[in-house]
Design an enzyme around this catalytic site. Structure first.
Site, short mmCIF file in Angstrom:
data_model
loop_
_atom_site.label_atom_id
_atom_site.label_comp_id
_atom_site.label_asym_id
_atom_site.label_seq_id
_atom_site.Cartn_x
_atom_site.Cartn_y
_atom_site.Cartn_z
N THR A 190 33.92 41.64 45.04
CA THR A 190 35.35 41.41 44.79
C THR A 190 35.98 42.69 44.26
O THR A 190 35.53 43.24 43.25
CB THR A 190 35.54 40.27 43.77
OG1 THR A 190 35.07 39.05 44.35
CG2 THR A 190 37.01 40.11 43.41
N HIS A 308 43.52 37.35 46.09
CA HIS A 308 43.02 36.62 44.92
C HIS A 308 43.86 35.37 44.64
O HIS A 308 44.13 35.01 43.50
CB HIS A 308 42.98 37.52 43.69
CG HIS A 308 41.78 37.28 42.81
ND1 HIS A 308 40.57 37.84 43.06
CD2 HIS A 308 41.62 36.51 41.70
CE1 HIS A 308 39.70 37.47 42.13
NE2 HIS A 308 40.32 36.64 41.30
#
Length: 432
Positions: A190, A308
């Site tokens: 991420t 996100h």
């Protein structure tokens, strides 16, 4: 500070759970049985959760513009259906993701601390992934260990481990080794959360993990008895992959100190090399075609298009809007995953038609988890699976491969009206 868990109240309450828990969850289970779509599931989650926890699950950053864009962008895409295709249900929803054959083209996106929403946590999600033969993705800030997940999922089940670049690289390498030992063959880095987004609902609600014991939080806890009983009658949850000897509240500072806002492409390149060629390597949080190409150059094999969930940089573009440009930049043979704004099976069909190989869902399954544990997660998957099957049938395609290959003829972008964005995506509590 003295807390119920420090006094080991859970040791006493657990003996009463077989009687008390069904009573407290009776209304939640009744609501869950009546759920028709993901919007309904969201209301079930709101009804069962502590206000602070629901706010954390539901929020976006700043003015929540990207949160809304992610969803409303799907309403700007028309579906141009074929007729008389001669199809009969069920259709073929199977495909290949991260090098593994799976039965459905969507899976649960990684999320920190699943036990915050329901005590069954990550184990509930893993169980539903097994039932649907879908990819399972474990967050590095999980409240369940690799070994516990391995008790639910076989070594060969498609499993993905989500990571950050920790400052403590020895810790990261240790996690890699443990993940591979338990059959996690794929990795996802991420990259869009090194700086923490400004989530104002969390600030207003006084979010702490776990909840603080102020009068206002105690009042909200009394309004959510099913969630509160689960929280008090079970051991305090821990970030099981990092330090399983400390409760979550003690680890919060540790986690924050380990996230490295200065990590760069050089760090990402190091991480790819350390993972090695043992399995697919995804980079999660790509928004620009140039970054997608750069990620491939340093060894990533999967591009994960994400903002996100609208929780980081507000006014960032809707992921479905940037998907076609990223597909064009990387070519037809690179695997692309998309998340952000998925609330309907038609949304999944549109994403696949516009260039995604698979779709990761976040809020839908977390609403289900919060609403009813494993049963709620299974409900979310069932809703989306049925909606996708129906959407494909109405479009006139009988497989995921046909949907992807004919995508540019099946979906087209158009401007939307305000009327388009009304309906089941909205509720008395606002946009879902």
């Amino acid at each position: 500070m003295m807390t119920p868990h420090s006094l080991r109240v859970d040791k006493v309450l657990k003996h009463f759970s077989p009687i008390v828990r069904p009573l407290l969850n009776f209304r939640a289970e009744r609501r869950l049985e009546k759920v028709v779509n993901i919007a309904d599931l969201r209301l079930c989650a709101e009804s069962r959760l502590h206000k602070m926890i629901f706010g954390y699950l539901d929020t976006g950053s700043d003015d929540e513009i990207s949160l809304r864009r992610n969803k409303d962008a799907f309403t700007e895409i028309e579906m141009h259906f074929k007729v008389l295709a001669g199809l009969a249900p069920p259709l073929d929803l199977s495909t290949k993701l991260f090098g593994k054959n799976v039965d459905i083209p969507f899976f649960a996106s990684p999320c920190a601390g699943n036990r915050m929403f329901h005590n069954e946590g990550e184990l509930a999600v893993a169980s539903v992934a097994k039932e649907n033969n879908s990819v399972y993705c474990l967050s590095s800030v999980s409240t369940t260990s690799f070994e516990q997940i391995r008790q639910v999922l076989s070594h060969d089940h498609p499993k993905l481990f989500q990571v950050y670049v920790w400052k403590d690289r020895d810790l990261l390498l240790e996690l890699f080794q443990r993940a591979k030992q338990q059959g996690f063959e794929s990795m996802a880095l991420t990259v869009d959360a090194a700086w923490y987004g400004n989530r104002e609902r969390d600030i207003r609600n006084g979010l702490t993990v776990p909840p603080s014991y102020t009068m206002s939080q105690i009042y909200e806890a009394l309004k959510a008895p099913a969630w509160t009983w689960d929280f008090l009658a079970n051991p305090v949850f821990k970030y099981a992959l990092i330090r399983d000897d400390l409760p979550a509240e003690s680890l919060a500072h540790f986690v924050n100190s380990q996230l490295n806002p200065a990590f760069s492409w050089d760090d990402a390149s190091w991480l790819v090399k350390e993972w090695g060629d043992t399995g697919p390597r995804a980079i999660k949080g790509i928004c620009r075609p140039t970054d997608a190409r750069k990620a491939l150059d340093i060894g990533f094999t999967t591009i994960w298009v994400s903002n996100h969930g609208g929780r980081q940089l507000d006014t960032s573009p809707a992921t479905i809007d940037i998907l076609p440009a990223i597909r064009k930049a990387v070519g037809p043979n690179v695997e692309i995953i998309l998340d952000g704004g998925i609330q309907r099976g038609t949304d999944i069909a549109k994403a696949l038609a516009l260039g995604a190989d698979g779709v990761a869902i976040g809020k839908p399954y977390l609403y289900g988890l919060a609403a009813g544990g494993r049963h709620g997660v299974a409900k979310a998957f069932s809703i989306l699976r049925k909606e996708l099957d129906r959407a494909m049938g109405l479009l006139g395609v009988d497989s995921i491969e046909e949907l992807k290959s004919d995508g540019d003829r099946l979906v087209q972008k158009r401007g939307c009206s305000m009327r388009d964005t009304q309906g089941a995506r909205y509720s008395h509590a606002g946009l879902i």
